[in-house]
Design a protein around this motif. Sequence first.
Motif, PDB file in Angstrom:
ATOM      1  N   MET A 140      76.037  47.346  29.174  1.00 17.49           N
ATOM      2  CA  MET A 140      75.480  48.143  30.277  1.00 17.49           C
ATOM      3  C   MET A 140      74.134  47.572  30.691  1.00 17.49           C
ATOM      4  N   GLU A 141      73.874  47.531  31.975  1.00 20.74           N
ATOM      5  CA  GLU A 141      72.607  47.015  32.477  1.00 20.74           C
ATOM      6  C   GLU A 141      71.496  48.050  32.291  1.00 20.74           C
ATOM      7  N   MET A 142      70.289  47.586  32.521  1.00 20.61           N
ATOM      8  CA  MET A 142      69.140  48.477  32.448  1.00 20.61           C
ATOM      9  C   MET A 142      69.346  49.671  33.358  1.00 20.61           C
ATOM     10  N   THR A 143      68.960  50.839  32.857  1.00 22.43           N
ATOM     11  CA  THR A 143      69.239  52.058  33.599  1.00 22.43           C
ATOM     12  C   THR A 143      67.957  52.769  34.016  1.00 22.43           C
ATOM     13  N   ALA A 144      68.002  53.454  35.140  1.00 25.87           N
ATOM     14  CA  ALA A 144      66.871  54.265  35.596  1.00 25.87           C
ATOM     15  C   ALA A 144      67.114  55.736  35.298  1.00 25.87           C
ATOM     16  N   ARG A 145      68.267  56.043  34.699  1.00 24.52           N
ATOM     17  CA  ARG A 145      68.624  57.429  34.394  1.00 24.52           C
ATOM     18  C   ARG A 145      67.658  58.024  33.371  1.00 24.52           C
ATOM     19  N   HIS A 146      67.409  59.302  33.486  1.00 28.14           N
ATOM     20  CA  HIS A 146      66.587  60.023  32.518  1.00 28.14           C
ATOM     21  C   HIS A 146      67.515  60.601  31.454  1.00 28.14           C
ATOM     22  N   TYR A 147      67.187  60.377  30.192  1.00 30.00           N
ATOM     23  CA  TYR A 147      68.047  60.803  29.090  1.00 30.00           C
ATOM     24  C   TYR A 147      67.399  61.920  28.276  1.00 30.00           C
ATOM     25  N   ASP A 148      68.264  62.741  27.700  1.00 30.49           N
ATOM     26  CA  ASP A 148      67.772  63.762  26.775  1.00 30.49           C
ATOM     27  C   ASP A 148      67.235  63.108  25.505  1.00 30.49           C
ATOM     28  N   VAL A 149      67.957  62.107  25.018  1.00 33.79           N
ATOM     29  CA  VAL A 149      67.586  61.429  23.776  1.00 33.79           C
ATOM     30  C   VAL A 149      67.725  59.925  23.967  1.00 33.79           C
ATOM     31  N   VAL A 150      66.718  59.183  23.541  1.00 34.63           N
ATOM     32  CA  VAL A 150      66.750  57.721  23.562  1.00 34.63           C
ATOM     33  C   VAL A 150      66.634  57.229  22.123  1.00 34.63           C
ATOM     34  N   ILE A 151      67.616  56.427  21.703  1.00 35.26           N
ATOM     35  CA  ILE A 151      67.674  55.931  20.325  1.00 35.26           C
ATOM     36  C   ILE A 151      67.490  54.419  20.333  1.00 35.26           C
TER      37      ILE A 151
ATOM     38  N   ILE B 285      59.690  54.391  26.722  1.00 33.53           N
ATOM     39  CA  ILE B 285      59.665  53.221  25.868  1.00 33.53           C
ATOM     40  C   ILE B 285      59.740  51.980  26.731  1.00 33.53           C
ATOM     41  N   GLU B 286      58.827  51.068  26.498  1.00 33.69           N
ATOM     42  CA  GLU B 286      58.813  49.808  27.224  1.00 33.69           C
ATOM     43  C   GLU B 286      59.759  48.838  26.518  1.00 33.69           C
ATOM     44  N   VAL B 287      60.645  48.233  27.293  1.00 34.83           N
ATOM     45  CA  VAL B 287      61.639  47.325  26.727  1.00 34.83           C
ATOM     46  C   VAL B 287      61.647  46.028  27.520  1.00 34.83           C
ATOM     47  N   GLU B 288      62.238  45.004  26.915  1.00 34.99           N
ATOM     48  CA  GLU B 288      62.407  43.723  27.583  1.00 34.99           C
ATOM     49  C   GLU B 288      63.885  43.359  27.612  1.00 34.99           C
ATOM     50  N   GLN B 289      64.384  43.041  28.794  1.00 32.62           N
ATOM     51  CA  GLN B 289      65.774  42.632  28.972  1.00 32.62           C
ATOM     52  C   GLN B 289      65.807  41.553  30.051  1.00 32.62           C
ATOM     53  N   ASP B 290      66.459  40.444  29.720  1.00 33.28           N
ATOM     54  CA  ASP B 290      66.552  39.313  30.663  1.00 33.28           C
ATOM     55  C   ASP B 290      65.177  38.874  31.160  1.00 33.28           C
ATOM     56  N   GLY B 291      64.187  38.903  30.254  1.00 35.21           N
ATOM     57  CA  GLY B 291      62.852  38.446  30.612  1.00 35.21           C
ATOM     58  C   GLY B 291      62.043  39.426  31.420  1.00 35.21           C
ATOM     59  N   GLN B 292      62.613  40.594  31.725  1.00 39.86           N
ATOM     60  CA  GLN B 292      61.902  41.599  32.514  1.00 39.86           C
ATOM     61  C   GLN B 292      61.496  42.777  31.630  1.00 39.86           C
ATOM     62  N   ARG B 293      60.341  43.321  31.932  1.00 38.06           N
ATOM     63  CA  ARG B 293      59.867  44.510  31.209  1.00 38.06           C
ATOM     64  C   ARG B 293      60.023  45.736  32.083  1.00 38.06           C
ATOM     65  N   ARG B 294      60.597  46.764  31.490  1.00 39.89           N
ATOM     66  CA  ARG B 294      60.748  48.039  32.204  1.00 39.89           C
ATOM     67  C   ARG B 294      60.510  49.181  31.225  1.00 39.89           C
ATOM     68  N   THR B 295      60.390  50.365  31.801  1.00 40.42           N
ATOM     69  CA  THR B 295      60.191  51.551  30.974  1.00 40.42           C
ATOM     70  C   THR B 295      61.376  52.487  31.116  1.00 40.42           C
ATOM     71  N   ILE B 296      61.874  52.935  29.996  1.00 38.55           N
ATOM     72  CA  ILE B 296      62.963  53.912  29.969  1.00 38.55           C
ATOM     73  C   ILE B 296      62.374  55.259  29.575  1.00 38.55           C
ATOM     74  N   HIS B 297      62.730  56.281  30.334  1.00 40.01           N
ATOM     75  CA  HIS B 297      62.171  57.608  30.101  1.00 40.01           C
ATOM     76  C   HIS B 297      63.190  58.517  29.426  1.00 40.01           C
ATOM     77  N   GLY B 298      62.682  59.496  28.714  1.00 39.35           N
ATOM     78  CA  GLY B 298      63.544  60.461  28.049  1.00 39.35           C
ATOM     79  C   GLY B 298      62.729  61.639  27.556  1.00 39.35           C
TER      80      GLY B 298
ATOM     81  N   GLU C 107      71.157  43.511  24.230  1.00 42.41           N
ATOM     82  CA  GLU C 107      70.187  42.440  24.459  1.00 42.41           C
ATOM     83  C   GLU C 107      68.907  42.978  25.080  1.00 42.41           C
ATOM     84  N   THR C 108      68.465  44.096  24.529  1.00 43.57           N
ATOM     85  CA  THR C 108      67.285  44.776  25.044  1.00 43.57           C
ATOM     86  C   THR C 108      66.347  45.060  23.871  1.00 43.57           C
ATOM     87  N   LYS C 109      65.192  44.441  23.876  1.00 48.76           N
ATOM     88  CA  LYS C 109      64.246  44.605  22.771  1.00 48.76           C
ATOM     89  C   LYS C 109      63.246  45.702  23.083  1.00 48.76           C
TER      90      LYS C 109
END
Length: 512
Positions: A1-12, A247-260, A229-231
């Motif tokens: 699955m690609e990087m998501t912009a969805r807001h999650y109840d729980v992020v593991i 949480i700030e993550v790196e995928q395919d050389g890009q940094r993004r933030t996933i919210h939850g 493949e997401t650190k």
Amino acid sequence: MEMTARHYDVVIVGAGVGGGAMANRLAATGARVLMIERGIYLPREADNWSVKAVFHDKKYTTAETWRDRSGKAFNPSTFYYVGGNSKFFGAATVRFRKEDFEDLEHEGGTAPAWPVSYDEFAPYYDEAERLMGTHGTAGEDPIEPPRSGPFPHPAIGHEPEIQAIADKLRGKGLRPFSLPIAIDRHEGGACIRCATCDGFACKLGAKNDAEVRLVGPALKTGLVDLILETKALRFLTDATGRKVTGIEVEQDGQRRTIHGDLFISAAGAINSAALLLRSANDKHPGGLGNTSSDQLGRNYMAHNNTAMMAVHPFRKNGVTFQKSLAINDFYLANDVQPYPLGNIQGLGKLQGGMLTASVPFIPEWLMDRFAERSVDWWLMSEDLPDPDNRITLDSDGTIRVNYTANNLKAHRELVKHWSGVMRSLGYPIILTQKMDITVSMHQCGTARFGTDPATSVLDANCKAWDLDNLYVVDASFLPSSTGFNPSLTIVAQAIRTAEHIATHVLRAEKVA
């Protein structure tokens, strides 16, 4: 699955036994869960069972390096895949003893009591065994803790060579038992009882690892997403420092933030400690979860482990699946010494090429001869929590494992005594190899749970004392290493924490 912009109840973070069990249980609550995995699915291929690929080429081992206490770089035996290190575990799923939950005196010091008792923990062991599909026989183990009923599946049984050894051991007054093991060996199961289980990945999917038993079923609910493949780089908090917002993550050389809403670290005891240390900010200058106690990263443990070959020079060992027998007669105070020595269990059948990978100066043809004639054992003794054994980050971000083994006298005595037992059974040649710092399969203890925020990182439900919505559910929580494989206990604790979250956090949010 690609990087998501969805807001999650729980992020593991992490898709190993802890993260997998957590996702598995929380999916049943209807929560939207995201799992972040830095690796990929381990391909099922011929090399899964290749000694050369696994032990010589280290095809599946991470290529990253860590440093030891002196600053020397090493390549750790850890694996970044869906399922984590369990892809290569020996599938032993053993409960800790009742005594392990209490203060337990060792020759080298005291293993501290847990904030929960075995009796409180036992129902979660029941469920963990069911989830993992454990085979075993209740009542055989001489120091077995109380249990509510039989194992989910009967013991897999011993091949003739191992049964003969078990009979001889009983003749000497010992009480060998069937090692609880999580493989798909019941009627209709996929296991073919091969020689490439312990230390190898299963190309049949017949080993009950975290991918097969925990992550896969969680994904099938449709409520759990998984990105590969997401650190995970660092957790972000709000201005108060009490709440993780993303949480700030790196995928395919890009940094993004996933919210939850709720965040769970299950990246393994070393990487969870590193992640929380990297998440330092002005409210938590020593790392998340470290403000109250300065315990984050401390008390790292990994067991004292020795592999043993007991060789009969004139008789071949025709066994295929050797990891079915265990001995606990020396686990607690015993007839040999008045203090615990450790657990002994069958080691997956050694092959010559496996041995020359770590002892290259011995000709492979000679090791082949030894391996054909050997019975192989894994001897495991408890190492004790030491605040100076700790995980830290160097200035360049590299993980440093500051570790000096302890409680070694007891382990040496276990090795010496078992060597004598094997000689008395007709195996005059004994070869041993003690595992070093690179063997991190049983890593634990870097964010221990407790009842006092001054001496522990997590509360009794594995929530970070210093934050309202951050939990850690891998082996970081263990206040003691015990002398057993930690996988089943990690699963049980994840189930216990998930129950707490479902009852007291998610349900409370819905009511509010």
